[in-house]
Design a protein around this motif. Structure first.
Motif, mmCIF file in Angstrom:
data_model
loop_
_atom_site.group_PDB
_atom_site.id
_atom_site.type_symbol
_atom_site.label_atom_id
_atom_site.label_comp_id
_atom_site.label_asym_id
_atom_site.label_seq_id
_atom_site.Cartn_x
_atom_site.Cartn_y
_atom_site.Cartn_z
ATOM 1 N N LYS A 99 0.825 -1.209 0.000
ATOM 2 C CA LYS A 99 0.000 0.000 0.000
ATOM 3 C C LYS A 99 0.858 1.258 0.000
ATOM 4 O O LYS A 99 1.793 1.388 0.763
ATOM 5 C CB LYS A 99 -0.950 -0.003 1.195
ATOM 6 C CG LYS A 99 -0.260 -0.100 2.562
ATOM 7 C CD LYS A 99 -1.270 -0.207 3.689
ATOM 8 C CE LYS A 99 -0.540 -0.369 5.028
ATOM 9 N NZ LYS A 99 -1.475 -0.559 6.134
ATOM 10 N N GLN B 116 -2.033 3.405 -7.978
ATOM 11 C CA GLN B 116 -3.204 2.604 -7.621
ATOM 12 C C GLN B 116 -3.714 1.817 -8.826
ATOM 13 O O GLN B 116 -3.787 2.352 -9.940
ATOM 14 C CB GLN B 116 -4.314 3.507 -7.093
ATOM 15 C CG GLN B 116 -4.007 4.132 -5.741
ATOM 16 C CD GLN B 116 -3.856 3.089 -4.635
ATOM 17 O OE1 GLN B 116 -4.750 2.288 -4.396
ATOM 18 N NE2 GLN B 116 -2.705 3.079 -3.970
ATOM 19 N N GLY C 206 -6.577 -0.428 -8.369
ATOM 20 C CA GLY C 206 -7.840 -1.041 -7.977
ATOM 21 C C GLY C 206 -7.740 -1.756 -6.648
ATOM 22 O O GLY C 206 -6.713 -1.712 -5.965
ATOM 23 N N PRO C 207 -8.818 -2.440 -6.262
ATOM 24 C CA PRO C 207 -8.851 -3.085 -4.942
ATOM 25 C C PRO C 207 -7.798 -4.172 -4.736
ATOM 26 O O PRO C 207 -7.367 -4.415 -3.611
ATOM 27 C CB PRO C 207 -10.263 -3.682 -4.877
ATOM 28 C CG PRO C 207 -11.065 -2.877 -5.846
ATOM 29 C CD PRO C 207 -10.120 -2.525 -6.948
ATOM 30 N N LEU C 208 -7.387 -4.863 -5.795
ATOM 31 C CA LEU C 208 -6.331 -5.871 -5.672
ATOM 32 C C LEU C 208 -4.988 -5.187 -5.856
ATOM 33 O O LEU C 208 -4.661 -4.720 -6.950
ATOM 34 C CB LEU C 208 -6.513 -6.982 -6.716
ATOM 35 C CG LEU C 208 -5.445 -8.084 -6.696
ATOM 36 C CD1 LEU C 208 -5.450 -8.815 -5.352
ATOM 37 C CD2 LEU C 208 -5.651 -9.069 -7.838
ATOM 38 N N HIS C 209 -4.221 -5.109 -4.783
ATOM 39 C CA HIS C 209 -2.948 -4.388 -4.815
ATOM 40 C C HIS C 209 -1.811 -5.306 -5.250
ATOM 41 O O HIS C 209 -1.827 -6.507 -4.967
ATOM 42 C CB HIS C 209 -2.625 -3.818 -3.436
ATOM 43 C CG HIS C 209 -3.585 -2.764 -2.985
ATOM 44 N ND1 HIS C 209 -3.423 -1.431 -3.268
ATOM 45 C CD2 HIS C 209 -4.737 -2.857 -2.278
ATOM 46 C CE1 HIS C 209 -4.428 -0.748 -2.753
ATOM 47 N NE2 HIS C 209 -5.244 -1.588 -2.148
#
Length: 635
Positions: free
Chosen positions: A454, A459, A461-464
């Motif tokens: 993180k 970025q 999306g939700p899957l990093h």
């Protein structure tokens, strides 16, 4: 004992008037990430000092165009089920080797050759590979094979490093979830040691689900590295996690985090100590030779009972829910990493013969030290200079500590064995230093494989992405020199010098990789490098063709709807980078054919009409014109 903690990177930066985020923004321009944490006792770094450190780091990892990396890195592809080849220190991805996955670029999992290697397990479309390890001779990498596990479907695969292709795959019988995997180091890699993680009932036929029953257990699995067939299995108490082998060829060790044989979180954390189980490999071989083994079900694999109390094993209590099991490069210690204890346990390998002989009666008598390193120790690696490096998952740090000093401190001397703590981003799992699994550990580079990333990258999306970080350990201080986003859960890696890996540039026509296809062609009377011919055998059609840029040897063939079609292509180009491909449109068929390689694929021509096929690997200025047609007559 409590050790004075060094300041974190963030604290040092902020106190020096430079924010962590501002620094990261500036460093992104240079292509390097945050450099170094302070060593114990060092002063705060000025802006000028940071700039100099960044420049030094950039120079160390820069590999100019046309120059070669010093090391091959082999990364497990995690949930992708592949192995990735990465140059170190540049961290450039060089190749992906499909293993437990389907790969449309090469046709792995699609071609007949790959499905022959995968066997019955080709039906699985997923893989979860964790631990890549290179074969050894006399404790040094010999560059012959790389082995990798599939936890998801209980498989072990072997990659030939001369061609960077998987050539053998084994589904381990009688167990579930092959996790920890390591190799015998001396005199050569005769065995692959593989832990099955989960306890199951035997027979596992639904007649019982009681994990506390006598017939519920898991096993330590030993595979013949050359034949890739099972050598033997050892029943253990509790479960198994990670494993490693010593430098004498006698012992292997494995951690157990579920000595309770529980299936719930609270149950698995109940015991304050679990254990490391040590296996006496020659003694097990001797017992099997004497006929002291059994088999399970239809399996013919010899099974010996190595549960606590057996003469073949010893159980050494260690705290708590241990995870990583690592052999120090000097051959002195097995290191068990505590996970739920802030400690790692050093097991003195030289004392193990006395433990097995009964001269040491308390298993804890072989513990040389229990070293407090920080929160969440998972794995340890070594620099060949007496220092160990352990990942602290909860602290998000790598800690450098001296093994000799740790033993002295454990014996009561006042000595600070912690040399440095370095922030990594974030929550590291495996850690690997250059040549660390061999007697040649050179202490140049270290890779921390972080589970979270993180705020380190753009970025997506939700899957990093996750984060592989390259650390310079050649000096007294660790210096973090590179961030590398990666996908998806690349569990572990291994580094070998480039001179230790000898690859072919062009296929040998006698290579066993495509031997089954060569044998089929021989039965059909086909010369694969010269003939272009269609063989009809009832509803089965075999199309043999050559390829030479920019044309196939056959540009049109006719079959009937419902025919099973096998297309066999031999690339007769002799220039090393002229790879061809074959894709049959709208049939889910694609494959790679490199120079002098034979590849084949089988499919059903279930749709009447005209279907183009084309070369999918750019091979020539007229690459787009390298096409052909399959004409399918209605049934």
């Amino acid at each position: 004992m409590k050790d004075k903690q060094p300041k974190s990177n963030t604290e040092v930066l902020e106190q020096g008037g430079l924010s962590r985020r501002n620094f990261l923004g500036a460093s992104a321009v240079t292509g390097v990430a945050l450099v170094g944490a302070t060593a114990l006792g060092s002063s705060l770094m000025t802006r000028e000092s940071w700039a100099a450190a960044v420049k030094d780091a950039q120079q160390k990892i820069h590999v100019a165009p046309g120059e070669l990396d010093e090391y091959y890195g082999f990364w497990s592809g995690g949930h992708q089920g592949e192995v990735r080849v990465i140059g170190v220190p540049s961290m450039r991805e060089l190749m992906r080797i499909p293993v437990f996955n389907v790969d449309s670029a090469t046709g792995w999992g699609i071609t007949n050759e790959s499905r022959h290697i995968m066997g019955e397990s080709a039906k699985f479309l997923n893989g979860d590979c964790h631990h890549p390890h290179i074969s050894m001779t006399d404790g040094k990498y010999d560059g012959k094979y790389l082995f990798i596990n599939d936890k998801a479907n209980s498989r072990v695969a072997r990659i030939r490093l001369d061609i960077m292709k998987c050539d053998k795959m084994l589904t381990v019988p009688n167990v579930q979830a092959i996790h920890g995997l390591r190799l015998q180091k001396v005199p050569h890699t005769k065995y692959v040691f593989a832990n099955a993680e989960f306890v199951i009932p035997h027979p596992n036929d639904g007649s019982s689900f009681d994990l506390q029953a006598e017939n519920a257990y898991t096993m330590f699995n030993v595979i013949d590295a050359e034949t890739m067939e099972m050598a033997f299995q050892v029943i253990v108490s509790g479960n198994l996690d990670n494993t490693d082998a010593d430098y004498t060829g006698r012992f292997a060790a494995a951690t157990c985090y579920n000595s309770e044989k529980a299936y719930d979180l609270g149950g698995m954390m109940r015991n304050e100590r679990d254990w490391v189980v040590v296996f006496d490999i020659p003694a097990i071989e001797k017992a099997i030779k004497a006929g002291k083994f059994s088999t399970i079900g239809d399996s013919k694999v010899p099974v010996v009972d190595g549960r606590e109390g057996s003469e073949l094993t010893r159980y050494i209590p260690v705290p708590k829910n241990p995870h990583g099991c690592n052999t120090s490069s000097d051959g002195k210690y097995f290191i068990a990493n505590g996970k739920l204890s802030p400690t790692v346990t050093m097991i003195e390998i030289a004392k193990l013969p006395d433990l097995f002989a009964g001269k040491i009666t308390d298993p804890r008598g072989v513990v040389a030290a229990e070293v407090e390193v920080g929160l969440g120790p998972l794995h340890t690696t070594f620099d060949g200079r007496g220092n160990a490096y352990t990942t602290l998952f909860i602290d998000s740090q790598v800690v450098k500590w001296n093994m000799a000093d740790a033993v002295r401190a454990y014996n009561g001397e006042k000595v600070n064995y912690i040399k440095q703590k370095l922030d990594v981003q974030y929550q590291p799992g495996h850690i690997h230093a250059s040549l660390t699994e061999t007697s040649e550990a050179d202490g140049k580079w270290l890779v921390a494989l972080c589970k979270f990333s993180k705020d380190r990258f753009l970025q997506v999306g939700p899957l990093h992405p996750e984060n592989d970080q390259l650390i310079d350990i050649s000096g007294e201080e660790m210096k973090l020199v590179h961030d590398g986003p990666t996908y998806a859960e690349p569990h572990d890696c291994i580094l070998a010098r480039r001179d230790q890996i000898k690859t072919k540039k062009i296929w040998d026509r006698n290579d066993p990789f495509f031997a089954p296809t060569v044998e089929m062609a021989k039965k059909d009377g086909i010369n694969l490098t010269a003939d272009n011919k269609v063989i009809r055998d009832g509803k089965k059609v075999r199309v043999y063709m050559t390829s030479m840029a920019p044309a196939y040897g056959i540009t049109e063939f006719t079959v009937k709807q419902g025919d099973e079609v096998t297309v066999v292509i031999t690339n007769i180009d002799e220039i090393e980078d002229v790879t061809h491909g074959f894709v049959m449109t709208n049939h889910g068929v694609g494959m790679e054919i490199s120079p002098q390689q034979t590849s084949s694929v089988t499919f059903v021509a279930d749709k009447p009409g005209l279907h183009w096929y084309y070369c999918s690997w750019f091979c020539h200025a007229l690459h787009m014109e390298m096409v052909g047609r399959m004409l399918v007559e209605p049934a």
